[in-house]
Design a protein around this motif. Structure first.
Motif, PDB file in Angstrom:
ATOM      1  N   ARG A   3       0.859  -1.171   0.000  1.00 36.46           N
ATOM      2  CA  ARG A   3       0.000   0.000   0.000  1.00 36.46           C
ATOM      3  C   ARG A   3       0.901   1.229   0.000  1.00 36.46           C
ATOM      4  NH1 ARG A   3      -3.592  -1.282   5.195  1.00 36.46           N
ATOM      5  NH2 ARG A   3      -1.535  -1.709   6.000  1.00 36.46           N
ATOM      6  N   GLY A  19      -8.436  -0.063   2.433  1.00 29.83           N
ATOM      7  CA  GLY A  19      -7.250  -0.665   3.017  1.00 29.83           C
ATOM      8  C   GLY A  19      -6.270   0.353   3.549  1.00 29.83           C
ATOM      9  N   VAL A  21      -5.746   3.290   2.220  1.00 31.01           N
ATOM     10  CA  VAL A  21      -5.238   4.128   1.136  1.00 31.01           C
ATOM     11  C   VAL A  21      -6.362   5.030   0.616  1.00 31.01           C
ATOM     12  CG1 VAL A  21      -4.229   4.158  -1.172  1.00 31.01           C
ATOM     13  CG2 VAL A  21      -3.520   2.416   0.470  1.00 31.01           C
ATOM     14  N   VAL A 208      -6.398   1.152  -7.523  1.00 33.25           N
ATOM     15  CA  VAL A 208      -6.424  -0.227  -7.034  1.00 33.25           C
ATOM     16  C   VAL A 208      -5.865  -1.083  -8.157  1.00 33.25           C
ATOM     17  CG1 VAL A 208      -7.823  -2.144  -6.223  1.00 33.25           C
ATOM     18  CG2 VAL A 208      -8.427   0.192  -5.572  1.00 33.25           C
ATOM     19  N   LEU A 257      -3.082   1.053  -4.079  1.00 27.33           N
ATOM     20  CA  LEU A 257      -3.385  -0.154  -3.306  1.00 27.33           C
ATOM     21  C   LEU A 257      -3.116  -1.344  -4.212  1.00 27.33           C
ATOM     22  CD1 LEU A 257      -4.532  -1.389  -0.689  1.00 27.33           C
ATOM     23  CD2 LEU A 257      -6.782  -1.332  -1.778  1.00 27.33           C
ATOM     24  N   VAL A 288      -6.998  -7.231   2.699  1.00 26.87           N
ATOM     25  CA  VAL A 288      -6.472  -5.871   2.654  1.00 26.87           C
ATOM     26  C   VAL A 288      -7.466  -4.878   3.245  1.00 26.87           C
ATOM     27  CG1 VAL A 288      -5.748  -4.007   1.123  1.00 26.87           C
ATOM     28  CG2 VAL A 288      -4.980  -6.327   0.696  1.00 26.87           C
ATOM     29  N   SER A 293      -5.608   1.009   8.964  1.00 25.00           N
ATOM     30  CA  SER A 293      -5.017   2.008   8.076  1.00 25.00           C
ATOM     31  C   SER A 293      -3.595   2.325   8.494  1.00 25.00           C
ATOM     32  CB  SER A 293      -5.847   3.295   8.097  1.00 25.00           C
ATOM     33  OG  SER A 293      -7.162   3.033   7.710  1.00 25.00           O
TER      34      SER A 293
END
Length: 303
Positions: A3, A19, A21, A208, A257, A288, A293
């Protein structure tokens, strides 16, 4: 998993956070190439839908192009998963025996290209590009110049959608190049199997990225025992994987991510483990999304 936040922008994140991000106001989904292992993209997409993720754009390479176009079209994930479970080798990979027997190593490919093209046409909208609800692009490489070409919204739409997706998935030696205006085109993973840089160029505020490509190492003796096609495929995977890792190692773009399902034990044409690929994609994204965080600017690595 990896990440990455942009380290030069510690400001309060906007838009959805996945996740840990921040995706910002214009998040993009990037689906990479990897043959049948790419069915894991469907599991990841199911998890992202559950999380309420709505991409502003989608990029796809090879099988990621097929899945990405289907998602951009708005196909229900349950429908796509059902088709994945029913997929058989003969649906997309039939050896062109006569050509191989007559031409030997001069034959352009092992499999019949029309079989895969027919599958693309069957599972993509008849209306073509106009049917896609989400901005979408796929890449392919022109065989003569070696240049990557992009097809889709904001790029080329002068060829049928199904032909562009075939071009992105036309893995050398296995499928023949497709002639399109501008030249002969082969698998987009030849140059960019996980095109996160393209997403940044198109204005993504967060990405992503789903990587279903081959692993960094393999069993050389086993590869050799399977013959020249397996050796070629392994060499292709080594080069493609190195480019993917270099891109991630030096990433300076928007928040990223990175999702990598556990697929290293499986092959490009592994038709026997569709159920596992679907489940593993879903497991990977849920893992994830369930994590705490990270702090702003932190890079976190998971095995």
């Amino acid at each position: 998993m990896l990440r990455i936040w942009r380290r030069d922008r510690p400001r309060k994140p906007t838009g959805v956070v996945l996740g840990g991000v921040p995706m910002g106001e214009s998040p993009w989904l990037v689906l990479g190439g990897g043959g049948l292992k790419g069915l894991a993209h469907l599991g990841v997409w199911r998890g992202l839908e559950e999380a309420g993720f709505e991409p502003a754009g989608i990029l796809g390479t090879s099988i990621g192009a097929l899945v990405g176009a289907s998602v951009a079209w708005g196909r229900p994930v349950e429908e796509m998963e059902k088709e994945a479970r029913e997929l058989r080798r003969t649906d997309i990979a039939r050896v062109q025996r006569r050509s191989v027997w007559l031409n030997g190593i001069r034959s352009p490919s092992l499999f019949r290209g029309e079989r895969l093209r027919s599958y693309m046409r069957k599972h993509l909208p008849e209306e073509g590009w106009d049917a896609l609800r989400i901005r979408f692009q796929a890449n392919a490489v022109e065989l003569g110049t070696g240049q990557t070409e992009w097809f889709g919204a904001g790029a080329r739409t002068d060829v049928p959608l199904a032909d562009a997706i075939y071009a992105s998935a036309a893995l050398p030696l296995f499928y023949p190049p497709i002639p399109l205006p501008g030249g002969l085109y082969v698998d987009g993973g030849t140059e960019a199997a996980l095109p996160v840089r393209r997403a940044a160029e198109l204005g993504a505020t967060g990405i992503v990225a789903v990587d279903v490509g081959a692993g960094e190492t393999g069993d050389g003796e086993e590869v050799v025992s399977q013959g020249m096609l397996a050796i070629h495929q392994r060499v292709f995977a080594i080069m493609s994987g190195r480019m993917r890792r270099e891109t991630l190692l030096h990433w300076e773009g928007p928040p990223l991510l990175y999702i990598r399902p556990r697929l290293d034990e499986y092959g490009t044409f592994d038709f026997d483990h569709a159920e596992y690929f679907l489940a593993e994609g879903l497991r990977a994204i849920r893992e994830v999304l369930d994590e705490a965080s990270p702090a702003s600017g932190e890079v976190v690595t998971r095995s």
